[in-house]
Design a protein around this motif. Sequence first.
Motif, PDB file in Angstrom:
ATOM      1  N   SER A 126       0.818  -1.211   0.000  1.00  0.00           N
ATOM      2  CA  SER A 126       0.000   0.000   0.000  1.00  0.00           C
ATOM      3  C   SER A 126       0.854   1.264   0.000  1.00  0.00           C
ATOM      4  O   SER A 126       0.391   2.319  -0.449  1.00  0.00           O
TER       5      SER A 126
ATOM      6  N   ASN B 221      -7.404  -2.967  -3.950  1.00  0.00           N
ATOM      7  CA  ASN B 221      -7.031  -3.302  -2.574  1.00  0.00           C
ATOM      8  C   ASN B 221      -6.189  -2.222  -1.912  1.00  0.00           C
ATOM      9  O   ASN B 221      -6.320  -1.968  -0.713  1.00  0.00           O
ATOM     10  N   TYR B 222      -5.305  -1.584  -2.684  1.00  0.00           N
ATOM     11  CA  TYR B 222      -4.315  -0.684  -2.099  1.00  0.00           C
ATOM     12  C   TYR B 222      -4.516   0.788  -2.436  1.00  0.00           C
ATOM     13  O   TYR B 222      -4.044   1.665  -1.713  1.00  0.00           O
TER      14      TYR B 222
ATOM     15  N   THR C  74     -13.846  -8.680  -8.829  1.00  0.00           N
ATOM     16  CA  THR C  74     -12.703  -8.963  -7.970  1.00  0.00           C
ATOM     17  C   THR C  74     -12.419 -10.449  -7.873  1.00  0.00           C
ATOM     18  O   THR C  74     -11.369 -10.846  -7.392  1.00  0.00           O
TER      19      THR C  74
ATOM     20  N   ASP D  72      -7.075  -5.470  -9.561  1.00  0.00           N
ATOM     21  CA  ASP D  72      -7.407  -5.951  -8.221  1.00  0.00           C
ATOM     22  C   ASP D  72      -6.498  -5.317  -7.173  1.00  0.00           C
ATOM     23  O   ASP D  72      -6.949  -4.940  -6.079  1.00  0.00           O
ATOM     24  N   ASP D  73      -5.212  -5.203  -7.488  1.00  0.00           N
ATOM     25  CA  ASP D  73      -4.279  -4.568  -6.557  1.00  0.00           C
ATOM     26  C   ASP D  73      -4.645  -3.111  -6.316  1.00  0.00           C
ATOM     27  O   ASP D  73      -4.577  -2.621  -5.180  1.00  0.00           O
TER      28      ASP D  73
END
Length: 202
Positions: free
Chosen positions: A77, A110-111, A194, A106-107
């Motif tokens: 992150s 998430n971040y 996702t 997707d990353d």
Amino acid sequence: MESYDYTIKVILLGDYGVGKTKLLDSFVRFQDSSPSCCCVIRHHHGYAEIQLQRDKRNILVKLIDTEGQERYRSLTSSYYRGANGCILMYDVTAETTFENLHNWFDDMNNYGSHEMPVILAGSRCLADDRVVSRERGEKFAEHMHVPHVEVDSASNHNVMSLLEDVVDLVVAKLSKSPYDEPSTTTLLYTNRQTKGKSWCNC
């Protein structure tokens, strides 16, 4: 000290070897080819600061490369933190880099920020051994609701226009009133799945 209307951070993403470092170096090497680019403030491995003028705004762009961390899936992150925009790259001569794009989205989910402007860029577009057609890249980008461009860092093909486009998208988002209606030029990648792939890469 130089005064800027905007200071923005743009990150480069994509599989190892797709040409992120070459693109970063090209932004610096070919910056004189752009009438909006004033000068390179700072440049060293994995990082560059470039001053642009867009619509009479003085903008400092901080460009960040992964420096190979993606090879070991070690991006966290902290790499995404504070990013205002993203250039997500794949190599038109390497099928796997195109197939892995959904993992990068997707990353980002998430971040990073769900509303971060993203441009999808296919590298090495002038190579003779292309395996990913322009149409497939555009189809995937349309599905993800992001713009698509093909670049070739070695020849400066679309290099500076890519930088200008991502800066324009970021500035448009930053300057947009929170009371305005959502704009189609504010690029959100909220329709992706996702789990599993809902898009066709054929």
